[in-house]
Design a protein around this motif. Structure first.
Motif, PDB file in Angstrom:
ATOM      1  N   ALA A 146     -12.710  -7.752   6.055  1.00  0.00           N
ATOM      2  CA  ALA A 146     -11.571  -8.419   6.704  1.00  0.00           C
ATOM      3  C   ALA A 146     -10.246  -7.718   6.417  1.00  0.00           C
ATOM      4  CB  ALA A 146     -11.489  -9.877   6.237  1.00  0.00           C
ATOM      5  N   LYS A 189       0.851  -1.201   0.000  1.00  0.00           N
ATOM      6  CA  LYS A 189       0.000   0.000   0.000  1.00  0.00           C
ATOM      7  C   LYS A 189       0.888   1.253   0.000  1.00  0.00           C
ATOM      8  CE  LYS A 189      -3.466  -2.723   2.351  1.00  0.00           C
ATOM      9  NZ  LYS A 189      -4.720  -2.744   3.078  1.00  0.00           N
ATOM     10  N   GLY A 218      -7.461  -5.232   6.849  1.00  0.00           N
ATOM     11  CA  GLY A 218      -6.909  -4.283   7.815  1.00  0.00           C
ATOM     12  C   GLY A 218      -7.722  -4.162   9.086  1.00  0.00           C
ATOM     13  N   HIS A 248      -8.008  -3.533  -6.324  1.00  0.00           N
ATOM     14  CA  HIS A 248      -8.041  -3.654  -4.862  1.00  0.00           C
ATOM     15  C   HIS A 248      -9.241  -2.866  -4.323  1.00  0.00           C
ATOM     16  CE1 HIS A 248      -6.900  -3.260  -0.655  1.00  0.00           C
ATOM     17  NE2 HIS A 248      -6.166  -4.331  -0.848  1.00  0.00           N
ATOM     18  N   GLY A 275      -0.942  -5.698   6.012  1.00  0.00           N
ATOM     19  CA  GLY A 275      -0.161  -5.342   7.210  1.00  0.00           C
ATOM     20  C   GLY A 275       1.006  -6.277   7.492  1.00  0.00           C
ATOM     21  N   LEU A 302      -2.939 -12.712  -0.298  1.00  0.00           N
ATOM     22  CA  LEU A 302      -2.545 -11.330  -0.581  1.00  0.00           C
ATOM     23  C   LEU A 302      -2.511 -10.650   0.788  1.00  0.00           C
ATOM     24  CD1 LEU A 302      -1.818  -9.154  -2.624  1.00  0.00           C
ATOM     25  CD2 LEU A 302      -4.239  -8.686  -2.938  1.00  0.00           C
ATOM     26  N   ILE A 303      -1.345 -10.134   1.135  1.00  0.00           N
ATOM     27  CA  ILE A 303      -1.074  -9.758   2.513  1.00  0.00           C
ATOM     28  C   ILE A 303      -0.791  -8.263   2.613  1.00  0.00           C
ATOM     29  CG2 ILE A 303       0.294 -10.385   4.549  1.00  0.00           C
ATOM     30  CD1 ILE A 303      -0.918 -12.856   3.035  1.00  0.00           C
ATOM     31  N   GLU A 353     -10.862 -11.019  -1.381  1.00  0.00           N
ATOM     32  CA  GLU A 353     -10.618 -10.215  -0.192  1.00  0.00           C
ATOM     33  C   GLU A 353     -11.941  -9.643   0.314  1.00  0.00           C
ATOM     34  OE1 GLU A 353      -6.296  -8.764  -0.098  1.00  0.00           O
ATOM     35  OE2 GLU A 353      -7.419  -7.325  -1.271  1.00  0.00           O
ATOM     36  N   MET A 405      -4.644 -11.826   6.964  1.00  0.00           N
ATOM     37  CA  MET A 405      -3.898 -13.088   7.054  1.00  0.00           C
ATOM     38  C   MET A 405      -2.585 -12.809   7.772  1.00  0.00           C
ATOM     39  SD  MET A 405      -2.664 -15.802   4.136  1.00  0.00           S
ATOM     40  CE  MET A 405      -4.073 -16.688   3.560  1.00  0.00           C
TER      41      MET A 405
HETATM   42  C1  PEP Z   1      -4.857  -6.115   1.535  1.00  0.00           C
HETATM   43  O1  PEP Z   1      -4.784  -4.911   1.608  1.00  0.00           O
HETATM   44  O2  PEP Z   1      -4.853  -6.652   0.414  1.00  0.00           O
HETATM   45  C2  PEP Z   1      -4.944  -6.877   2.780  1.00  0.00           C
HETATM   46  C3  PEP Z   1      -5.316  -8.118   2.730  1.00  0.00           C
HETATM   47  O3  PEP Z   1      -4.630  -6.192   3.921  1.00  0.00           O
HETATM   48  P1  PEP Z   1      -4.487  -6.842   5.401  1.00  0.00           P
HETATM   49  O4  PEP Z   1      -3.654  -8.088   5.256  1.00  0.00           O
HETATM   50  O5  PEP Z   1      -3.787  -5.777   6.195  1.00  0.00           O
HETATM   51  O6  PEP Z   1      -5.865  -7.129   5.882  1.00  0.00           O
END
Ligand code: PEP
Length: 255
Positions: free
Chosen positions: A172, A12, A174, A96, A236, A233-234, A168, A215
């Motif tokens: 969920a 981000k 952030g 996104h 934080g 897809l991660i 996503e 996640m």
């Molecule tokens: C994302 O922004 O794609 C995401 C999954 O964020 P977070 O892992 O922080 O929830």
């Protein structure tokens, strides 16, 4: 059908160019043992050159968080696929939920970006997912089917080699709230079935579908154990090499 797991970080608007090399190198070092997982860091466009330089000689792939559908022209503030490729990026995220929520992205513009990115040869992570209001209103299936059908319109079976879908749930992301493995699996199966109607069952079976939404190392294993969850897809947890590596370790063990 065995699909190679793919774990991608979405930085981000969080990491400066001067901070980029340390994070990429930290990820590469912490994940060197997990060669059975595809590892990607998607960075702000301005960080891509530093990320590519830091990832050279490692298995970590670098991507961006958005791209435009035109090659060049009067699109102030946008980045083309050609620019990303020229800078060494191999991946891009499109659609996104933050782009949809804050920057007017629609299923139609997601489709234009996705088609351009795939045509350019970038591995393209197309994000979809419902809001809490949509889920509570019983519109989950309708929203997911629309996002797949419109967002992936005119994507051919051959294009699917460069397509990754990220499910996503917006509620969920952030928030620290994760979909349960069963909730996630149910939607992943729906996404695959919807995709199968567009490109055929056999091709749909080859497409990786990532889960995204809070996640972390502590919950990755149970999510990644599910049949249709092919990675993550991660957000934080991608900002600390050790946390990101913990998720990649879980993906490696689940492979
Ligand atoms: C994302 O922004 O794609 C995401 C999954 O964020 P977070 O892992 O922080 O929830």
């Amino acid at each position: 059908m065995s699909r190679n797991k793919i774990i991608a970080g979405n930085w981000k608007m969080n990491v400066k160019p001067s901070e980029t090399a340390a994070l990429v190198k930290g990820v590469a070092e912490a994940t060197a043992a997990y060669s059975n997982v595809e590892i990607v860091c998607c960075t702000p466009a301005i960080d891509v050159p530093a990320a590519v330089a830091a990832a050279a000689g490692t298995p970590v792939g670098i991507g961006s968080e958005n791209c435009h559908w035109e090659d060049h022209g009067a699109f102030t503030g946008e980045i083309s696929t050609g620019m990303l490729l020229d800078a060494g990026a191999k991946y891009v995220i499109v659609g996104h939920s933050e782009r949809r929520q804050y920057f007017g992205e629609t299923d139609e513009t997601v489709n234009k970006r996705a088609r351009a990115a795939i045509a350019a040869g970038l591995t393209t992570i197309v994000c979809i997912g419902e809001t809490l209001e949509e889920r509570d209103a019983g519109k989950l299936n309708e929203v997911i089917e629309r996002q797949v059908n419109v967002g992936l319109k005119d994507i051919s079976a051959a294009d699917c080699a460069r397509l990754v879908i990220a499910y996503e749930p917006v509620w969920a992301i952030g928030t620290g709230r994760t979909a349960t493995p069963d909730q996630a699996q149910e939607v992943h199966a729906l996404i695959r079935a919807t995709l199968a109607k567009l490109v055929g069952v056999e091709t749909a079976e080859t497409v990786r579908i990532q889960y995204g939404g809070s996640m972390k190392p502590g919950n990755a294993a149970e999510l990644l154990a599910k049949k249709d969850i092919d990675g993550g897809l991660i957000g934080g947890a991608a900002l600390k090499a050790a946390d990101f590596a913990g998720i990649i370790a879980a993906a490696s063990a689940a492979s």
